[in-house]
Design a protein around this motif. Sequence first.
Motif, PDB file in Angstrom:
ATOM      1  N   GLU A   1      27.206  24.488 -13.048  1.00 57.70           N
ATOM      2  CA  GLU A   1      26.808  23.874 -14.312  1.00 57.70           C
ATOM      3  C   GLU A   1      25.400  23.303 -14.250  1.00 57.70           C
ATOM      4  O   GLU A   1      24.813  22.965 -15.273  1.00 57.70           O
ATOM      5  CB  GLU A   1      27.791  22.771 -14.682  1.00 57.70           C
ATOM      6  N   TYR A   2      24.827  23.199 -13.045  1.00 61.42           N
ATOM      7  CA  TYR A   2      23.478  22.668 -12.884  1.00 61.42           C
ATOM      8  C   TYR A   2      22.436  23.782 -12.778  1.00 61.42           C
ATOM      9  O   TYR A   2      21.250  23.494 -12.734  1.00 61.42           O
ATOM     10  CB  TYR A   2      23.417  21.790 -11.632  1.00 61.42           C
ATOM     11  N   GLY A   3      22.876  25.013 -12.711  1.00 62.03           N
ATOM     12  CA  GLY A   3      21.989  26.157 -12.554  1.00 62.03           C
ATOM     13  C   GLY A   3      22.497  27.062 -11.438  1.00 62.03           C
ATOM     14  O   GLY A   3      23.511  26.777 -10.789  1.00 62.03           O
ATOM     15  N   VAL A   4      21.804  28.153 -11.223  1.00 66.28           N
ATOM     16  CA  VAL A   4      22.153  29.051 -10.125  1.00 66.28           C
ATOM     17  C   VAL A   4      21.607  28.452  -8.833  1.00 66.28           C
ATOM     18  O   VAL A   4      20.417  28.139  -8.735  1.00 66.28           O
ATOM     19  CB  VAL A   4      21.576  30.461 -10.348  1.00 66.28           C
ATOM     20  N   ARG A   5      22.474  28.305  -7.849  1.00 70.39           N
ATOM     21  CA  ARG A   5      22.064  27.728  -6.578  1.00 70.39           C
ATOM     22  C   ARG A   5      22.238  28.765  -5.468  1.00 70.39           C
ATOM     23  O   ARG A   5      23.251  29.470  -5.420  1.00 70.39           O
ATOM     24  CB  ARG A   5      22.867  26.467  -6.270  1.00 70.39           C
ATOM     25  N   ALA A   6      21.254  28.816  -4.597  1.00 67.05           N
ATOM     26  CA  ALA A   6      21.274  29.776  -3.494  1.00 67.05           C
ATOM     27  C   ALA A   6      20.942  29.055  -2.200  1.00 67.05           C
ATOM     28  O   ALA A   6      20.185  28.083  -2.187  1.00 67.05           O
ATOM     29  CB  ALA A   6      20.273  30.906  -3.741  1.00 67.05           C
ATOM     30  N   VAL A   7      21.511  29.541  -1.120  1.00 65.34           N
ATOM     31  CA  VAL A   7      21.208  29.031   0.209  1.00 65.34           C
ATOM     32  C   VAL A   7      20.840  30.209   1.092  1.00 65.34           C
ATOM     33  O   VAL A   7      21.431  31.284   1.008  1.00 65.34           O
ATOM     34  CB  VAL A   7      22.406  28.251   0.807  1.00 65.34           C
ATOM     35  N   MET A   8      19.830  30.009   1.910  1.00 68.61           N
ATOM     36  CA  MET A   8      19.448  30.979   2.937  1.00 68.61           C
ATOM     37  C   MET A   8      19.266  30.205   4.222  1.00 68.61           C
ATOM     38  O   MET A   8      18.572  29.181   4.243  1.00 68.61           O
ATOM     39  CB  MET A   8      18.158  31.691   2.548  1.00 68.61           C
ATOM     40  N   GLY A   9      19.933  30.637   5.289  1.00 70.60           N
ATOM     41  CA  GLY A   9      19.880  29.885   6.536  1.00 70.60           C
ATOM     42  C   GLY A   9      19.843  30.785   7.746  1.00 70.60           C
ATOM     43  O   GLY A   9      20.135  31.978   7.682  1.00 70.60           O
ATOM     44  N   ASP A  10      19.503  30.181   8.867  1.00 74.60           N
ATOM     45  CA  ASP A  10      19.382  30.899  10.129  1.00 74.60           C
ATOM     46  C   ASP A  10      19.884  29.980  11.243  1.00 74.60           C
ATOM     47  O   ASP A  10      19.282  28.936  11.517  1.00 74.60           O
ATOM     48  CB  ASP A  10      17.932  31.310  10.373  1.00 74.60           C
ATOM     49  N   VAL A  11      21.000  30.364  11.857  1.00 75.85           N
ATOM     50  CA  VAL A  11      21.575  29.584  12.953  1.00 75.85           C
ATOM     51  C   VAL A  11      20.869  29.952  14.254  1.00 75.85           C
ATOM     52  O   VAL A  11      20.554  31.120  14.496  1.00 75.85           O
ATOM     53  CB  VAL A  11      23.082  29.857  13.076  1.00 75.85           C
ATOM     54  N   ARG A  12      20.611  28.948  15.068  1.00 77.65           N
ATOM     55  CA  ARG A  12      20.000  29.207  16.369  1.00 77.65           C
ATOM     56  C   ARG A  12      20.872  30.177  17.161  1.00 77.65           C
ATOM     57  O   ARG A  12      22.074  29.985  17.291  1.00 77.65           O
ATOM     58  CB  ARG A  12      19.845  27.909  17.157  1.00 77.65           C
ATOM     59  N   GLY A  13      20.230  31.215  17.704  1.00 71.04           N
ATOM     60  CA  GLY A  13      20.977  32.253  18.392  1.00 71.04           C
ATOM     61  C   GLY A  13      21.467  33.289  17.395  1.00 71.04           C
ATOM     62  O   GLY A  13      21.164  33.237  16.194  1.00 71.04           O
ATOM     63  N   HIS A  14      22.228  34.265  17.888  1.00 70.93           N
ATOM     64  CA  HIS A  14      22.767  35.281  17.016  1.00 70.93           C
ATOM     65  C   HIS A  14      24.051  35.827  17.611  1.00 70.93           C
ATOM     66  O   HIS A  14      24.459  35.481  18.708  1.00 70.93           O
ATOM     67  CB  HIS A  14      21.753  36.405  16.778  1.00 70.93           C
ATOM     68  N   GLY A  15      24.703  36.705  16.844  1.00 72.39           N
ATOM     69  CA  GLY A  15      25.949  37.292  17.303  1.00 72.39           C
ATOM     70  C   GLY A  15      27.129  36.358  17.115  1.00 72.39           C
ATOM     71  O   GLY A  15      27.114  35.434  16.308  1.00 72.39           O
ATOM     72  N   THR A  16      28.193  36.607  17.889  1.00 77.27           N
ATOM     73  CA  THR A  16      29.435  35.869  17.709  1.00 77.27           C
ATOM     74  C   THR A  16      29.296  34.382  18.048  1.00 77.27           C
ATOM     75  O   THR A  16      30.061  33.565  17.540  1.00 77.27           O
ATOM     76  CB  THR A  16      30.535  36.483  18.596  1.00 77.27           C
ATOM     77  N   ASP A  17      28.336  34.018  18.889  1.00 74.70           N
ATOM     78  CA  ASP A  17      28.157  32.606  19.248  1.00 74.70           C
ATOM     79  C   ASP A  17      27.793  31.763  18.029  1.00 74.70           C
ATOM     80  O   ASP A  17      28.075  30.562  17.984  1.00 74.70           O
ATOM     81  CB  ASP A  17      27.079  32.460  20.314  1.00 74.70           C
ATOM     82  N   ALA A  18      27.131  32.366  17.050  1.00 77.15           N
ATOM     83  CA  ALA A  18      26.684  31.626  15.874  1.00 77.15           C
ATOM     84  C   ALA A  18      27.675  31.707  14.715  1.00 77.15           C
ATOM     85  O   ALA A  18      27.469  31.060  13.686  1.00 77.15           O
ATOM     86  CB  ALA A  18      25.323  32.158  15.411  1.00 77.15           C
ATOM     87  N   PHE A  19      28.741  32.485  14.875  1.00 77.08           N
ATOM     88  CA  PHE A  19      29.633  32.749  13.755  1.00 77.08           C
ATOM     89  C   PHE A  19      30.326  31.485  13.255  1.00 77.08           C
ATOM     90  O   PHE A  19      30.477  31.283  12.050  1.00 77.08           O
ATOM     91  CB  PHE A  19      30.670  33.798  14.172  1.00 77.08           C
ATOM     92  N   GLY A  20      30.778  30.624  14.174  1.00 75.15           N
ATOM     93  CA  GLY A  20      31.461  29.405  13.761  1.00 75.15           C
ATOM     94  C   GLY A  20      30.563  28.479  12.961  1.00 75.15           C
ATOM     95  O   GLY A  20      31.005  27.863  11.989  1.00 75.15           O
ATOM     96  N   THR A  21      29.289  28.387  13.356  1.00 71.52           N
ATOM     97  CA  THR A  21      28.356  27.536  12.624  1.00 71.52           C
ATOM     98  C   THR A  21      28.088  28.094  11.236  1.00 71.52           C
ATOM     99  O   THR A  21      27.995  27.350  10.246  1.00 71.52           O
ATOM    100  CB  THR A  21      27.041  27.403  13.401  1.00 71.52           C
TER     101      THR A  21
END
Length: 341
Positions: free
Chosen positions: A116-136
């Motif tokens: 109701e406040y507008g279209v909201r978007a998030v873009m993020g990058d967790v330190r590391g990659h692969g399955t180690d970052a999946f939980g975050t």
Amino acid sequence: MIRIRGRVRSLGLPTVWGAAAVTYKLACPLAQETHLEARLVTSAVFFAVGTGLILHVRHSLTRELRQVRRVAGAAQDALLRPPPSHVDGLEVAAAQWPAEQGAAIGGDLYQVVATEYGVRAVMGDVRGHGTDAFGTVAAVLGCFREAAHDEKDLGAVLRRLERALDRHLRQEHPAGDAEEFVTLLLVEIRADGELLALNCGHPWPYRLSGTEVEQLAPGDPYPPLGLFPLPGTDLPSVGLGYLESGDALFLHTDGAQDARDARGRFFPLPTVLESAVRDEPYSSRTVLGRVSTALRNHTRGEPQDDIALLVLTNGRRTTLRGAGNCATSHDAPAPGSAPRR
């Protein structure tokens, strides 16, 4: 029980082959002979058994790998849901691919929701990659999907994300030795096209207007979430101007701008964007496709870091700027940022 039966079936054939080889060696008179012909036959028998065992193991491992990839892909699709092609008048296109070869899960995240406040978007990058970052990734996206609808101000959304990340890290690392952090960009596109943002150590987005490409960088961002606590005061959103009808907003992770080719040269993202919008009219999908193709050619399909891209094009026919959309106290520029125009 099903898994146990599957294991028994997978071990059945190797057991039969092994028993046959042992039986041949102990019971077959030919196996006891020492002349050349007998030795050749014995060697052939054991070679056939060994080859069969190797092929069987290889087939089993390949089957299990395919199953794991299917499960990982399903988990990724459930968590990082492909955004709809249109959200409240905005045309949306997104893509991501992990750095790990053969992996279906990466450490980048994005989401677009209409509130109701507008279209909201998030873009993020967790330190590391692969399955180690999946939980975050799961912790941050799960919180955003609720907070984006619940909170009126972007600053309150960011506070919620910080608390969710802090809880996740405490649960995963009770000893307090966590070294994970998340760079994050929150964007709000209001009904009149006004752009607001909050940035925590993430690359600023680009605005594509006609054939012009401009990176919107109004000031220094906050530190990435998880490194240092956010300021205790209010978190005023930063004005990025307006997204006029037909304009596009290009969001990305640093894996795109830091991608290198075989000679160590960085990916020329601004130049590629200018080339992508050279031919009008363009859409979110065409811009995304051209940038993705250029990135894959630049890295030869082997990026060193996870990459995520998100393109939002204002498909609304008109842009109305009424008095109800004037700046309020929560729209004041953040410390160190340029004043809004």
